[in-house]
Design an enzyme around this catalytic site. Structure first.
Site, short mmCIF file in Angstrom:
data_model
loop_
_atom_site.label_atom_id
_atom_site.label_comp_id
_atom_site.label_asym_id
_atom_site.label_seq_id
_atom_site.Cartn_x
_atom_site.Cartn_y
_atom_site.Cartn_z
N LYS A 14 0.83 -1.21 0.00
CA LYS A 14 0.00 0.00 0.00
C LYS A 14 0.86 1.26 0.00
O LYS A 14 0.60 2.20 -0.73
CB LYS A 14 -0.94 0.02 1.22
CG LYS A 14 -1.88 -1.16 1.32
CD LYS A 14 -2.87 -1.02 2.47
CE LYS A 14 -2.25 -1.02 3.85
NZ LYS A 14 -1.63 -2.31 4.24
N ARG A 89 -9.38 0.94 9.17
CA ARG A 89 -8.96 -0.42 9.52
C ARG A 89 -9.99 -1.14 10.38
O ARG A 89 -9.75 -2.28 10.77
CB ARG A 89 -7.65 -0.35 10.30
CG ARG A 89 -6.42 -0.84 9.55
CD ARG A 89 -5.25 -0.56 10.46
NE ARG A 89 -4.08 -1.31 10.21
CZ ARG A 89 -3.03 -0.86 9.51
NH1 ARG A 89 -3.06 0.32 8.94
NH2 ARG A 89 -1.96 -1.60 9.41
N ARG A 128 11.64 -6.22 4.81
CA ARG A 128 11.56 -4.78 5.11
C ARG A 128 12.16 -4.49 6.47
O ARG A 128 12.80 -3.46 6.68
CB ARG A 128 10.09 -4.34 5.05
CG ARG A 128 9.87 -2.87 5.33
CD ARG A 128 8.43 -2.45 5.04
NE ARG A 128 7.50 -2.89 6.07
CZ ARG A 128 6.17 -2.73 6.01
NH1 ARG A 128 5.63 -2.16 4.96
NH2 ARG A 128 5.40 -3.16 6.99
N ARG A 134 11.70 -0.74 12.03
CA ARG A 134 10.43 -0.91 12.76
C ARG A 134 10.46 -2.19 13.57
O ARG A 134 10.63 -3.28 13.02
CB ARG A 134 9.26 -0.97 11.76
CG ARG A 134 8.91 0.38 11.20
CD ARG A 134 7.83 0.28 10.12
NE ARG A 134 6.64 -0.46 10.54
CZ ARG A 134 5.56 -0.59 9.78
NH1 ARG A 134 5.52 -0.04 8.58
NH2 ARG A 134 4.52 -1.26 10.22
N ARG A 146 -0.30 -8.89 13.65
CA ARG A 146 -0.82 -7.87 12.73
C ARG A 146 -1.73 -8.49 11.67
O ARG A 146 -2.77 -7.94 11.34
CB ARG A 146 0.33 -7.10 12.07
CG ARG A 146 0.94 -6.08 13.02
CD ARG A 146 2.36 -5.76 12.68
NE ARG A 146 2.52 -5.11 11.40
CZ ARG A 146 3.68 -5.06 10.74
NH1 ARG A 146 4.75 -5.63 11.25
NH2 ARG A 146 3.75 -4.44 9.60
P1 ADP Z 1 1.40 -2.21 8.20
O1 ADP Z 1 0.29 -1.98 7.24
O2 ADP Z 1 2.65 -2.72 7.55
O3 ADP Z 1 1.02 -3.03 9.41
P2 ADP Z 1 1.19 0.53 9.14
O4 ADP Z 1 2.31 1.48 9.04
O5 ADP Z 1 -0.01 0.79 8.30
O6 ADP Z 1 1.86 -0.86 8.80
O7 ADP Z 1 0.70 0.40 10.66
C1 ADP Z 1 1.58 0.17 11.73
C2 ADP Z 1 0.82 0.14 13.05
O8 ADP Z 1 0.20 1.42 13.28
C3 ADP Z 1 -0.35 -0.87 13.13
O9 ADP Z 1 0.07 -2.15 13.49
C4 ADP Z 1 -1.22 -0.20 14.19
O10 ADP Z 1 -0.73 -0.41 15.50
C5 ADP Z 1 -1.09 1.29 13.90
N1 ADP Z 1 -2.12 1.76 12.96
C6 ADP Z 1 -1.92 2.21 11.70
N2 ADP Z 1 -3.08 2.57 11.12
C7 ADP Z 1 -4.05 2.33 12.04
C8 ADP Z 1 -5.47 2.49 12.05
N3 ADP Z 1 -6.15 2.95 10.98
N4 ADP Z 1 -6.14 2.15 13.18
C9 ADP Z 1 -5.51 1.69 14.25
N5 ADP Z 1 -4.17 1.50 14.31
C10 ADP Z 1 -3.44 1.82 13.22
#
Ligand code: ADP
Length: 192
Positions: A14, A89, A128, A134, A146
């Site tokens: 994404k 999400r 990654r 991270r 996740r």
């Molecule tokens: P990935 O899609 O690789 O898991 P992201 O950078 O999108 O990575 O998200 C990393 C973390 O940030 C998630 O595991 C969560 O803890 C938090 N997070 C990101 N977006 C949201 C969201 N829309 N609602 C709740 N938590 C979020």
């Protein structure tokens, strides 16, 4: 406004595709993951709150996330539209987003979902993790959490936009540029 959700599990690509799409269509990129990481880095109150959830690979509470997105949408003024990456999400986030956008008379036009198998996702995220710094990318158990959060809480969001006739699935495995071309074509069908 050309408001698009780029949907898919962690590691689906994404972020990579969003960066290319925002340049191509002059969109604002709203990545909640990136925004939380920025807050963490700047050590804001929100960053401190989000950190414990992120490091464990679980979702940050909806209210906090929705409030942050509401503020961010204000930055779209000079843009053609917004690409939402990693948001919504949960179904509650999707309902809140629909309301925020209805208020601005600028609904979601399309949800594009990148489809990638679990095995490929895990490999990509671990790869990654070697360079991203991270902590949630470096531990198989956290990656599994996740993916499980995605299955339990995020997948129903696809159904929410399917019911609105906005959902479209795209193969997320292959050349980055080929996937990008497919996404561009699909977005052009709604921007025309
Ligand atoms: P990935 O899609 O690789 O898991 P992201 O950078 O999108 O990575 O998200 C990393 C973390 O940030 C998630 O595991 C969560 O803890 C938090 N997070 C990101 N977006 C949201 C969201 N829309 N609602 C709740 N938590 C979020």
């Amino acid at each position: 406004m050309l408001n698009i959700i780029l949907f898919g599990p962690p590691g689906a690509g994404k972020g990579t595709q969003s960066e290319k799409l925002v340049n191509h269509f002059n969109l604002l990129h709203i990545s909640t993951g990136d925004l939380f990481r920025k807050h963490k880095k700047e050590n804001t109150e929100l960053g401190k709150l989000a950190q414990k959830y992120m490091d464990d690979g679980v979702l940050v509470p909806d209210e906090v996330t929705i409030q942050m997105v509401d503020e961010e949408i204000e930055n779209a003024k000079d843009k053609t539209g917004i690409i939402f990456d990693g948001f919504p999400r949960t179904v509650a986030q999707a309902e809140a987003l629909d309301q925020l956008l209805a208020k601005r008379d600028a609904p979601i036009r399309k949800m594009l979902a990148l489809e990638v198998s679990h095995e490929v996702l895990k490999q990509r995220i671990l790869e990654r993790g070697k360079t991203s710094g991270r902590v949630d990318d470096q531990d198989e158990a956290k990656i599994q959490t996740r993916i499980q959060e995605y299955e339990d809480k995020t997948l129903p969001v696809a159904n929410h936009y399917e019911k609105q006739g906005k959902f479209e699935s795209v193969n997320g495995v292959g050349e980055i540029d080929a996937i990008f071309d497919t996404l561009v074509e699909l977005i052009e069908t709604v921007s025309a």
